[in-house]
Design a protein around this motif. Structure first.
Motif, PDB file in Angstrom:
ATOM      1  N   TYR A 185      59.334  67.970  57.030  1.00 27.64           N
ATOM      2  CA  TYR A 185      59.326  66.515  57.185  1.00 27.64           C
ATOM      3  C   TYR A 185      59.700  65.801  55.888  1.00 27.64           C
ATOM      4  O   TYR A 185      59.079  66.012  54.848  1.00 27.64           O
ATOM      5  CB  TYR A 185      57.933  66.061  57.626  1.00 27.64           C
ATOM      6  CG  TYR A 185      57.787  64.580  57.900  1.00 27.64           C
ATOM      7  CD1 TYR A 185      58.628  63.913  58.787  1.00 27.64           C
ATOM      8  CD2 TYR A 185      56.771  63.843  57.289  1.00 27.64           C
ATOM      9  CE1 TYR A 185      58.474  62.562  59.055  1.00 27.64           C
ATOM     10  CE2 TYR A 185      56.596  62.489  57.559  1.00 27.64           C
ATOM     11  CZ  TYR A 185      57.450  61.856  58.436  1.00 27.64           C
ATOM     12  OH  TYR A 185      57.295  60.510  58.709  1.00 27.64           O
ATOM     13  N   VAL A 186      60.737  64.951  55.967  1.00 28.25           N
ATOM     14  CA  VAL A 186      61.130  64.076  54.865  1.00 28.25           C
ATOM     15  C   VAL A 186      61.120  62.654  55.410  1.00 28.25           C
ATOM     16  O   VAL A 186      61.540  62.420  56.548  1.00 28.25           O
ATOM     17  CB  VAL A 186      62.538  64.420  54.334  1.00 28.25           C
ATOM     18  CG1 VAL A 186      62.978  63.422  53.259  1.00 28.25           C
ATOM     19  CG2 VAL A 186      62.562  65.839  53.777  1.00 28.25           C
ATOM     20  N   PHE A 187      60.634  61.718  54.607  1.00 27.92           N
ATOM     21  CA  PHE A 187      60.568  60.333  55.072  1.00 27.92           C
ATOM     22  C   PHE A 187      60.807  59.384  53.914  1.00 27.92           C
ATOM     23  O   PHE A 187      60.706  59.765  52.744  1.00 27.92           O
ATOM     24  CB  PHE A 187      59.202  60.034  55.711  1.00 27.92           C
ATOM     25  CG  PHE A 187      58.034  60.125  54.750  1.00 27.92           C
ATOM     26  CD1 PHE A 187      57.513  58.990  54.152  1.00 27.92           C
ATOM     27  CD2 PHE A 187      57.464  61.352  54.448  1.00 27.92           C
ATOM     28  CE1 PHE A 187      56.446  59.070  53.265  1.00 27.92           C
ATOM     29  CE2 PHE A 187      56.386  61.443  53.564  1.00 27.92           C
ATOM     30  CZ  PHE A 187      55.873  60.305  52.975  1.00 27.92           C
ATOM     31  N   THR A 188      61.147  58.145  54.240  1.00 27.98           N
ATOM     32  CA  THR A 188      61.383  57.140  53.212  1.00 27.98           C
ATOM     33  C   THR A 188      60.313  56.056  53.274  1.00 27.98           C
ATOM     34  O   THR A 188      59.869  55.673  54.350  1.00 27.98           O
ATOM     35  CB  THR A 188      62.767  56.493  53.365  1.00 27.98           C
ATOM     36  OG1 THR A 188      62.854  55.852  54.650  1.00 27.98           O
ATOM     37  CG2 THR A 188      63.859  57.536  53.269  1.00 27.98           C
ATOM     38  N   THR A 189      59.953  55.554  52.108  1.00 33.03           N
ATOM     39  CA  THR A 189      58.957  54.489  52.020  1.00 33.03           C
ATOM     40  C   THR A 189      58.927  53.959  50.587  1.00 33.03           C
ATOM     41  O   THR A 189      59.309  54.677  49.658  1.00 33.03           O
ATOM     42  CB  THR A 189      57.556  55.000  52.418  1.00 33.03           C
ATOM     43  OG1 THR A 189      56.660  53.904  52.600  1.00 33.03           O
ATOM     44  CG2 THR A 189      56.983  55.925  51.363  1.00 33.03           C
ATOM     45  N   THR A 229      69.183  49.862  63.702  1.00 26.24           N
ATOM     46  CA  THR A 229      69.985  48.701  63.302  1.00 26.24           C
ATOM     47  C   THR A 229      69.955  48.461  61.798  1.00 26.24           C
ATOM     48  O   THR A 229      70.660  47.594  61.292  1.00 26.24           O
ATOM     49  CB  THR A 229      69.467  47.442  64.011  1.00 26.24           C
ATOM     50  OG1 THR A 229      68.061  47.299  63.764  1.00 26.24           O
ATOM     51  CG2 THR A 229      69.697  47.533  65.513  1.00 26.24           C
ATOM     52  N   SER A 230      69.147  49.217  61.070  1.00 24.52           N
ATOM     53  CA  SER A 230      68.962  49.000  59.637  1.00 24.52           C
ATOM     54  C   SER A 230      70.007  49.752  58.821  1.00 24.52           C
ATOM     55  O   SER A 230      70.496  50.817  59.206  1.00 24.52           O
ATOM     56  CB  SER A 230      67.557  49.468  59.226  1.00 24.52           C
ATOM     57  OG  SER A 230      67.442  49.601  57.838  1.00 24.52           O
ATOM     58  N   SER A 231      70.320  49.179  57.648  1.00 22.86           N
ATOM     59  CA  SER A 231      71.214  49.884  56.721  1.00 22.86           C
ATOM     60  C   SER A 231      70.583  51.193  56.263  1.00 22.86           C
ATOM     61  O   SER A 231      71.292  52.158  55.931  1.00 22.86           O
ATOM     62  CB  SER A 231      71.527  49.000  55.513  1.00 22.86           C
ATOM     63  OG  SER A 231      70.350  48.679  54.790  1.00 22.86           O
ATOM     64  N   TYR A 232      69.244  51.266  56.263  1.00 22.54           N
ATOM     65  CA  TYR A 232      68.573  52.490  55.825  1.00 22.54           C
ATOM     66  C   TYR A 232      68.742  53.622  56.831  1.00 22.54           C
ATOM     67  O   TYR A 232      68.705  54.800  56.468  1.00 22.54           O
ATOM     68  CB  TYR A 232      67.103  52.205  55.522  1.00 22.54           C
ATOM     69  CG  TYR A 232      66.965  51.519  54.184  1.00 22.54           C
ATOM     70  CD1 TYR A 232      66.845  52.250  53.011  1.00 22.54           C
ATOM     71  CD2 TYR A 232      67.024  50.129  54.080  1.00 22.54           C
ATOM     72  CE1 TYR A 232      66.766  51.632  51.775  1.00 22.54           C
ATOM     73  CE2 TYR A 232      66.951  49.500  52.847  1.00 22.54           C
ATOM     74  CZ  TYR A 232      66.822  50.257  51.698  1.00 22.54           C
ATOM     75  OH  TYR A 232      66.763  49.637  50.475  1.00 22.54           O
ATOM     76  N   TYR A 233      68.944  53.287  58.087  1.00 23.23           N
ATOM     77  CA  TYR A 233      69.264  54.322  59.073  1.00 23.23           C
ATOM     78  C   TYR A 233      70.674  54.852  58.806  1.00 23.23           C
ATOM     79  O   TYR A 233      70.913  56.059  58.883  1.00 23.23           O
ATOM     80  CB  TYR A 233      69.160  53.770  60.489  1.00 23.23           C
ATOM     81  CG  TYR A 233      69.260  54.848  61.554  1.00 23.23           C
ATOM     82  CD1 TYR A 233      68.125  55.531  61.992  1.00 23.23           C
ATOM     83  CD2 TYR A 233      70.493  55.203  62.105  1.00 23.23           C
ATOM     84  CE1 TYR A 233      68.213  56.521  62.947  1.00 23.23           C
ATOM     85  CE2 TYR A 233      70.584  56.205  63.059  1.00 23.23           C
ATOM     86  CZ  TYR A 233      69.440  56.851  63.484  1.00 23.23           C
ATOM     87  OH  TYR A 233      69.538  57.851  64.432  1.00 23.23           O
ATOM     88  N   GLN A 234      71.591  53.940  58.481  1.00 25.38           N
ATOM     89  CA  GLN A 234      72.949  54.371  58.134  1.00 25.38           C
ATOM     90  C   GLN A 234      72.927  55.289  56.918  1.00 25.38           C
ATOM     91  O   GLN A 234      73.655  56.284  56.859  1.00 25.38           O
ATOM     92  CB  GLN A 234      73.826  53.157  57.859  1.00 25.38           C
ATOM     93  CG  GLN A 234      74.043  52.249  59.057  1.00 25.38           C
ATOM     94  CD  GLN A 234      74.858  51.025  58.692  1.00 25.38           C
ATOM     95  OE1 GLN A 234      75.853  51.112  57.986  1.00 25.38           O
ATOM     96  NE2 GLN A 234      74.437  49.864  59.164  1.00 25.38           N
ATOM     97  N   MET A 235      72.092  54.950  55.937  1.00 28.36           N
ATOM     98  CA  MET A 235      71.954  55.803  54.756  1.00 28.36           C
ATOM     99  C   MET A 235      71.448  57.184  55.146  1.00 28.36           C
ATOM    100  O   MET A 235      71.902  58.207  54.613  1.00 28.36           O
ATOM    101  CB  MET A 235      70.980  55.182  53.762  1.00 28.36           C
ATOM    102  CG  MET A 235      71.457  53.941  53.078  1.00 28.36           C
ATOM    103  SD  MET A 235      70.148  53.330  51.987  1.00 28.36           S
ATOM    104  CE  MET A 235      70.574  51.594  51.931  1.00 28.36           C
ATOM    105  N   ALA A 236      70.483  57.223  56.073  1.00 27.34           N
ATOM    106  CA  ALA A 236      69.926  58.503  56.515  1.00 27.34           C
ATOM    107  C   ALA A 236      71.009  59.370  57.138  1.00 27.34           C
ATOM    108  O   ALA A 236      71.083  60.581  56.889  1.00 27.34           O
ATOM    109  CB  ALA A 236      68.797  58.260  57.509  1.00 27.34           C
ATOM    110  N   GLN A 290      59.857  52.885  63.160  1.00 27.89           N
ATOM    111  CA  GLN A 290      59.536  51.461  63.285  1.00 27.89           C
ATOM    112  C   GLN A 290      59.125  50.847  61.954  1.00 27.89           C
ATOM    113  O   GLN A 290      58.836  49.658  61.886  1.00 27.89           O
ATOM    114  CB  GLN A 290      58.432  51.266  64.329  1.00 27.89           C
ATOM    115  CG  GLN A 290      58.850  51.695  65.720  1.00 27.89           C
ATOM    116  CD  GLN A 290      60.132  51.038  66.186  1.00 27.89           C
ATOM    117  OE1 GLN A 290      60.247  49.816  66.193  1.00 27.89           O
ATOM    118  NE2 GLN A 290      61.123  51.838  66.573  1.00 27.89           N
ATOM    119  N   GLY A 291      59.087  51.668  60.899  1.00 30.88           N
ATOM    120  CA  GLY A 291      58.751  51.112  59.595  1.00 30.88           C
ATOM    121  C   GLY A 291      58.135  52.126  58.660  1.00 30.88           C
ATOM    122  O   GLY A 291      57.769  53.240  59.047  1.00 30.88           O
ATOM    123  N   SER A 292      58.021  51.729  57.407  1.00 33.96           N
ATOM    124  CA  SER A 292      57.558  52.636  56.356  1.00 33.96           C
ATOM    125  C   SER A 292      56.107  53.065  56.538  1.00 33.96           C
ATOM    126  O   SER A 292      55.737  54.185  56.183  1.00 33.96           O
ATOM    127  CB  SER A 292      57.732  51.968  54.990  1.00 33.96           C
ATOM    128  OG  SER A 292      59.095  51.745  54.706  1.00 33.96           O
TER     129      SER A 292
END
Length: 319
Positions: free
Chosen positions: A82-86, A36-43, A66-68
Motif C-alpha cells: 500500500y502506497v498513499f498520498t497525504t 477529477t483531480s490533478s493528483y489522480y493524473q499524477m498517480a 475521497q481524500g487524504s
C-alpha cells in the motif's frame, strides 16, 4: 522412473522456478485522489513511470480516493503493498490521535513511513489584468470566485479573513470549473484555486485574458501558517517576476510492512523517472531535493538507502 529422466525433470522444474523468480512482478496499490483531480493524473503518470523505469517489474494499480484522511485511515487494514498520498500534517495528527483522528487511533499509524515528495497544493490568487488588482488590499470591492468544498476554497476564505477582507469582497456563486469563462466575460474579477503548479486553469486564464497572480509578503505567509513556495517567473503568460505564495506539501507514504527492497526500488525509480515525467507534465518540474525538507516524519528504511546513495541531505527526524 529412470534416474536420468527424474534428474532432468527436477532440473527443468528448478529452471522454471528460477525464471519465474527472475521475472516476478512487484505489485503496488497507489491510493491517490478523486479521478477529477490533478493528483489522480499524477498517480497515473507515476504508475506509467514505475513500469517503464523498472522494465515492467513494478506494476502500480491506481485507486481513487475521497481524500487524504481516507488514505491515512486505510493504513489500519492495508498490507505491505500500500502506497498513499497525504500532507505530512495529517500523518502527524494521526500519530498523535488529534483532530479528525481523535478516538480513531491505531498502532498502524505509527508504522507510516515516507517515500518521496510529490507536487505541493499551491495557492493561486488570480485577478484579471482589467481589474488592476496586484495585491490583497486591491481586492476590496471586487467579485471573487472561491469555489465550494475544496481545500482552495477553505484556504481562500481563511486568507480573506486574515488579511481584513471579510465582508469587503463579493463572493461569486459560480463553480470553480467555470472560473476562466467567468473571468473572460467579466462576471468575476478573480478566482482562488489550489493545486499543483503550473495550474491548468491559471495557464488558460493567463493566455486568454491576462491575469495578475498575487504574491504574499513574509508577514502574510507567517500568518497563514503554511509553507512558502515560489512560482518562477515565466511560468504563466505575462508573468515577469517570481510569485511568492503558500502551499500544503504532499508526500507519498507507505508503512513498515513494505519490504526495504520494494521501498528502495519505488523511491529510486521515482527520482530517476521524474525528468521524463516533467517533460510530459510541467508540474513535476517543481519537485526537487528542496522539497525533502517538507517531510517532517520518518522515511522508510528502503527509501533512506536510496537517498544516502544519491547524496541527499536528510534530517535526524527523517531517519
Amino acid at each position: 522412473m529412470n534416474f536420468r529422466l527424474k534428474a532432468a525433470g527436477i532440473a527443468a522444474i528448478a529452471g522454471l522456478a528460477m525464471t519465474a523468480s527472475a521475472t516476478a512482478e512487484t505489485r503496488v496499490t497507489y491510493k491517490s485522489a478523486k479521478t477529477t483531480s490533478s493528483y489522480y493524473q499524477m498517480a497515473v503518470q507515476i504508475a506509467e513511470a514505475m513500469k517503464a523505469g523498472s522494465n515492467g517489474e513494478i506494476i502500480v494499480t491506481v485507486e481513487e480516493s475521497q481524500g487524504s484522511v481516507q488514505n491515512v485511515m486505510e493504513t489500519r487494514a492495508r498490507g505491505g503493498d500500500y502506497v498513499f498520498t497525504t500532507p505530512p500534517v495529517l500523518v502527524s495528527l494521526a500519530q498523535g490521535g488529534k483532530a479528525m483522528f481523535k478516538d480513531k487511533g491505531s498502532p498502524k499509524f505509527d508504522e507510516i513511513r515516507a517515500l518521496f515528495p510529490i507536487p505541493s497544493l499551491t495557492m493561486h490568487f488570480v485577478m484579471s489584468e482589467e481589474s488592476g488588482v496586484t495585491d490583497f488590499a486591491g481586492m476590496e470591492g471586487k467579485t471573487i470566485l472561491l469555489g465550494k468544498g475544496s481545500f482552495g476554497a477553505r484556504e481562500g476564505e481563511k486568507y480573506l479573513k486574515l488579511f481584513g477582507l471579510e465582508g469587503k469582497v463579493e463572493i461569486a456563486d459560480v463553480e470553480l470549473s467555470n472560473a476562466v469563462p467567468a473571468l473572460k466575460n467579466g462576471q468575476i474579477d478573480g478566482f482562488v484555486t489550489a493545486g499543483s503548479w503550473p495550474a491548468p486553469n491559471v495557464i488558460e486564464a493567463a493566455a486568454s485574458t491576462g491575469v495578475n497572480v498575487i504574491s504574499l509578503n513574509d508577514e502574510q505567509i507567517a500568518a497563514s501558517k503554511r509553507t512558502s513556495l515560489t512560482i518562477p517567473a515565466g511560468t504563466y503568460a505575462g508573468q515577469e517576476s517570481d510569485i511568492t505564495t503558500t502551499s500544503l506539501p504532499v508526500v507519498a507514504y507507505t508503512t513498515t510492512a513494505m519490504s526495504d527492497d520494494v521501498a528502495y526500488a519505488l523511491t529510486r525509480t521515482y527520482w530517476e523517472q521524474k525528468a521524463k515525467m516533467g517533460a510530459d507534465a510541467a508540474w513535476w518540474n517543481g519537485v526537487d531535493a528542496g522539497l525533502m525538507s517538507n517531510i517532517t516524519g520518518k522515511l522508510h528504511p528502503g527509501a533512506i538507502r536510496y537517498y544516502k546513495e544519491a547524496g541527499f541531505d536528510l534530517t535526524d527526524a527523517q531517519m
